[in-house]
Design a protein around this motif. Structure first.
Motif, mmCIF file in Angstrom:
data_model
loop_
_atom_site.group_PDB
_atom_site.id
_atom_site.type_symbol
_atom_site.label_atom_id
_atom_site.label_comp_id
_atom_site.label_asym_id
_atom_site.label_seq_id
_atom_site.Cartn_x
_atom_site.Cartn_y
_atom_site.Cartn_z
ATOM 1 N N LEU A 8 45.241 29.298 27.712
ATOM 2 C CA LEU A 8 45.191 28.315 28.946
ATOM 3 C C LEU A 8 43.667 26.865 29.320
ATOM 4 O O LEU A 8 43.113 26.943 28.808
ATOM 5 N N ASN A 9 44.447 25.848 29.445
ATOM 6 C CA ASN A 9 43.777 24.592 29.316
ATOM 7 C C ASN A 9 43.383 24.769 30.181
ATOM 8 O O ASN A 9 44.098 24.101 31.830
ATOM 9 N N TRP A 10 42.077 24.484 30.632
ATOM 10 C CA TRP A 10 41.364 24.465 32.137
ATOM 11 C C TRP A 10 41.312 22.752 32.380
ATOM 12 O O TRP A 10 40.591 21.931 33.963
ATOM 13 N N LYS A 11 41.326 21.856 31.308
ATOM 14 C CA LYS A 11 41.108 20.661 31.435
ATOM 15 C C LYS A 11 40.430 20.044 31.774
ATOM 16 O O LYS A 11 38.999 21.245 31.752
ATOM 17 N N MET A 12 39.502 19.208 32.585
ATOM 18 C CA MET A 12 38.259 19.157 34.219
ATOM 19 C C MET A 12 37.588 19.710 34.573
ATOM 20 O O MET A 12 37.301 19.245 35.551
ATOM 21 N N ASN A 13 37.507 20.523 34.560
ATOM 22 C CA ASN A 13 37.756 21.715 35.751
ATOM 23 C C ASN A 13 36.788 23.403 35.738
ATOM 24 O O ASN A 13 36.590 23.150 34.600
ATOM 25 N N LYS A 14 36.200 23.869 36.097
ATOM 26 C CA LYS A 14 34.902 24.827 36.212
ATOM 27 C C LYS A 14 33.526 24.819 35.326
ATOM 28 O O LYS A 14 33.552 23.996 34.328
ATOM 29 N N THR A 15 32.287 24.740 36.678
ATOM 30 C CA THR A 15 30.919 24.644 36.018
ATOM 31 C C THR A 15 31.235 25.736 35.206
ATOM 32 O O THR A 15 31.370 27.036 34.964
ATOM 33 N N PRO A 16 29.701 25.846 33.872
ATOM 34 C CA PRO A 16 29.810 26.959 33.997
ATOM 35 C C PRO A 16 29.115 28.186 34.407
ATOM 36 O O PRO A 16 29.456 29.204 34.315
ATOM 37 N N SER A 17 28.254 28.333 36.279
ATOM 38 C CA SER A 17 28.691 28.793 36.764
ATOM 39 C C SER A 17 29.829 29.965 36.630
ATOM 40 O O SER A 17 30.349 30.739 37.070
ATOM 41 N N GLU A 18 30.464 28.962 37.354
ATOM 42 C CA GLU A 18 32.260 28.893 37.842
ATOM 43 C C GLU A 18 32.983 29.899 36.382
ATOM 44 O O GLU A 18 33.501 30.550 36.252
ATOM 45 N N ALA A 19 33.243 29.531 35.571
ATOM 46 C CA ALA A 19 33.250 29.591 34.175
ATOM 47 C C ALA A 19 33.199 31.537 33.923
ATOM 48 O O ALA A 19 34.162 32.094 33.579
ATOM 49 N N MET A 20 31.629 31.691 34.004
ATOM 50 C CA MET A 20 31.719 32.860 34.418
ATOM 51 C C MET A 20 31.485 33.733 35.025
ATOM 52 O O MET A 20 32.573 35.051 35.021
ATOM 53 N N LYS A 21 31.772 33.477 36.337
ATOM 54 C CA LYS A 21 32.570 34.530 37.503
ATOM 55 C C LYS A 21 34.082 34.821 37.150
ATOM 56 O O LYS A 21 34.883 36.305 37.035
ATOM 57 N N TRP A 22 34.762 33.395 36.346
ATOM 58 C CA TRP A 22 36.300 33.713 36.303
ATOM 59 C C TRP A 22 35.761 34.422 35.440
ATOM 60 O O TRP A 22 36.706 35.477 34.987
ATOM 61 N N ALA A 23 34.910 34.363 34.148
ATOM 62 C CA ALA A 23 35.861 35.407 32.600
ATOM 63 C C ALA A 23 35.253 37.104 33.424
ATOM 64 O O ALA A 23 35.758 37.965 33.188
ATOM 65 N N GLU A 24 34.062 37.329 34.399
ATOM 66 C CA GLU A 24 34.196 37.932 34.941
ATOM 67 C C GLU A 24 35.587 38.513 35.696
ATOM 68 O O GLU A 24 35.511 40.539 35.852
ATOM 69 N N THR A 25 35.813 37.878 36.706
ATOM 70 C CA THR A 25 37.288 38.507 37.175
ATOM 71 C C THR A 25 38.237 38.721 36.879
ATOM 72 O O THR A 25 38.655 39.766 36.476
ATOM 73 N N LEU A 26 38.834 37.966 35.071
ATOM 74 C CA LEU A 26 39.609 38.777 34.342
ATOM 75 C C LEU A 26 39.360 39.612 34.033
ATOM 76 O O LEU A 26 39.933 40.403 34.129
ATOM 77 N N ALA A 27 38.184 40.068 33.388
ATOM 78 C CA ALA A 27 37.917 41.051 32.537
ATOM 79 C C ALA A 27 37.902 42.146 33.655
ATOM 80 O O ALA A 27 38.299 43.324 32.918
ATOM 81 N N SER A 28 38.103 42.054 34.431
ATOM 82 C CA SER A 28 37.862 43.404 35.385
ATOM 83 C C SER A 28 39.145 43.538 35.471
ATOM 84 O O SER A 28 40.541 44.961 36.219
ATOM 85 N N GLN A 29 40.700 42.563 35.585
ATOM 86 C CA GLN A 29 41.892 42.748 35.996
ATOM 87 C C GLN A 29 43.158 42.054 35.165
ATOM 88 O O GLN A 29 44.061 42.461 35.026
ATOM 89 N N LEU A 30 42.628 41.731 33.875
ATOM 90 C CA LEU A 30 43.613 41.874 33.140
ATOM 91 C C LEU A 30 44.469 43.058 32.362
ATOM 92 O O LEU A 30 43.840 44.517 31.952
ATOM 93 N N PRO A 31 45.759 42.655 32.700
ATOM 94 C CA PRO A 31 46.652 43.822 32.229
ATOM 95 C C PRO A 31 46.762 44.072 30.519
ATOM 96 O O PRO A 31 46.520 43.475 29.789
ATOM 97 N N GLN A 32 47.583 44.937 30.329
ATOM 98 C CA GLN A 32 47.637 45.539 28.887
ATOM 99 C C GLN A 32 49.157 44.351 28.749
ATOM 100 O O GLN A 32 50.106 44.131 29.620
ATOM 101 N N THR A 33 49.330 43.616 27.807
ATOM 102 C CA THR A 33 49.917 42.429 27.272
ATOM 103 C C THR A 33 49.878 42.156 26.101
ATOM 104 O O THR A 33 49.302 42.616 25.123
#
Length: 249
Positions: A8-33
């Protein structure tokens, strides 16, 4: 068959605080894959991702890496620095860096070697522009670029790299190579890798990158020599990433 990689290439997007929120959300929703997930983020975001993703199944890495180990190279990020924050991957030779930073394949080769020597897996990008595609010269162009970009990766280190085919004309444009286009190029890349790395060529994962979405990733990755995707715009939204992961489940 190598495990599929969803890079997943974010390119020049997301501040550190946005990255933390994004990672928290992903961890709560990540499906089996069945795919491995890795976030390629701006270097400034990597400590935040390490804090939130450490111990999870999701990896992280950088969008570039220095060809130098250390020294007077202002603004550069070394393999050792990336390793210290738990990074596993680094993109090298992305088409945007080849274009905007005038990176040659020789520089890309040096960066790939520096990554491997520093314990980082390089995701080595190759691919043609629209002018080359319209001339029907996409295969020889891409394979020449590939060979030059791999010139410093020795045979016994082949399993420590990833190759990403990204048709430049399909990046961020909404245009996507057909699954057949992606498969044909991946087949050609695999054949070229066999010429360079012999029996080790099968250990190299080949990704497709270029306007990948939940709706087309499964068909693309069903091609025999496509082992995942390098995703740009669709990587920024957690819901979209969940859809990509589910499509590869």
């Amino acid at each position: 068959m190598p495990q599929n990689l969803l890079a997943l290439n974010w390119k020049m997007n997301k501040t550190p605080s946005e990255a933390m929120k994004w990672a928290e959300t992903l961890a709560s929703q990540l499906p089996q894959t069945q795919a491995e997930l890795a976030i390629l983020a701006p270097a400034i975001d990597l400590p935040a991702l390490a804090q939130k993703l450490n111990g999870s199944s999701v990896g992280w890495g950088a969008q570039d890496i220095s060809q130098h180990e250390s020294g007077a190279y202002t603004g550069e990020i070394s393999a050792a620095m990336l390793g210290d924050v738990g990074a596993k991957y680094a993109i090298v030779g992305h088409s945007e860096r080849r274009l905007y930073q005038s990176e040659s394949s020789q520089i890309v080769a040096s960066k790939a070697a520096a990554a491997i020597n520093g314990g980082i897996v390089p995701i080595i990008c190759v691919g043609e522009g629209l002018d080359v595609r319209e001339k029907g010269e996409q295969v020889p162009f891409t394979l020449d670029q590939l060979r030059d970009s791999l010139s410093q990766v020795p045979v016994l280190r082949a399993d420590q790299m990833v190759v990403a085919y990204e048709p430049v004309w399909a990046i961020g444009t909404g245009k996507t190579a057909t699954a057949q286009d992606a498969g044909e190029m991946a087949d050609a890349i695999r054949d070229a890798l066999r010429g360079l790395y012999r029996e080790y060529a099968g250990d190299v994962r080949i990704l497709y990158g270029g306007s990948v979405k939940p709706g087309n990733i499964a068909e693309i990755c069903a091609q025999p020599n496509v082992n995942g995707a390098l995703v740009g715009g669709a990587s920024l939204d957690v819901e979209s990433v969940v859809g990509l992961a589910q499509a590869l489940a």
